[in-house]
Design an enzyme around this catalytic site. Sequence first.
Site, mmCIF file in Angstrom:
data_model
loop_
_atom_site.group_PDB
_atom_site.id
_atom_site.type_symbol
_atom_site.label_atom_id
_atom_site.label_comp_id
_atom_site.label_asym_id
_atom_site.label_seq_id
_atom_site.Cartn_x
_atom_site.Cartn_y
_atom_site.Cartn_z
ATOM 1 C CE LYS A 13 8.466 12.341 -9.811
ATOM 2 N NZ LYS A 13 7.112 11.884 -9.409
ATOM 3 N NE ARG A 160 -2.223 -5.655 -10.243
ATOM 4 C CZ ARG A 160 -2.772 -4.812 -11.096
ATOM 5 N NH1 ARG A 160 -2.604 -3.509 -10.927
ATOM 6 N NH2 ARG A 160 -3.502 -5.243 -12.105
#
Length: 216
Positions: A13, A160
Amino acid sequence: MRLILLGPPGAGKGTQAQRIVEKHGIPQLSTGDMLRAAVAAETEVGKLAKAVMDAGKLVSDDIVIAIVSERIDQPDCANGFILDGFPRTLVQADATEAMLKAKGLDLSVVIELKVNDKELVRRVSGRYSCAQCGSVYHDTDRKPAVEGVCDKCGSTHFKRRPDDNAETMTQRLEVYYKETAPLIGYYYAKGKLKTVDGMAEVDTVTSEIEGILSGL
């Protein structure tokens, strides 16, 4: 053009929203960003939100809807916007519909990115980003052109997210299916839902989305 991108975490998205922003010049509205901006600007609703957060509580749907409402009244939303990560529940969806209706507005389309669970876990567990500009990369799907160097800003520092792992992703998917997936049927019943194969190549997904938007 007022749209929602719907789909589980890791469905792409964010990537597709950024491409829509670049092509159509409408803002991508993240509830997290809007909340922080309202608090920083010390708007009335921002002060309410700050008081709730300072007390260690979750911001209520009413406050979030008020922040979204305040944000879409700004000039850059005159030609439309993308709602990112909101609504997440049926209650929020109903409140969003009512808020837009009060402004004489309506959603143009809700685009669902459909991806299977195994692929989502693989995508998310391999995801990392540039610590400086936020550009997103992947261990196998999207490496920097020069290993260890960000394509966009040249930084050599990457990070991360601590929740980008298989175990946490499985838990996030459970929450998605319980709370957010019912929105697929909700918007289908309203004739607003369009579904795109999120398993396809990123450019193919973009083309499919553009086909939907050009038909509005």
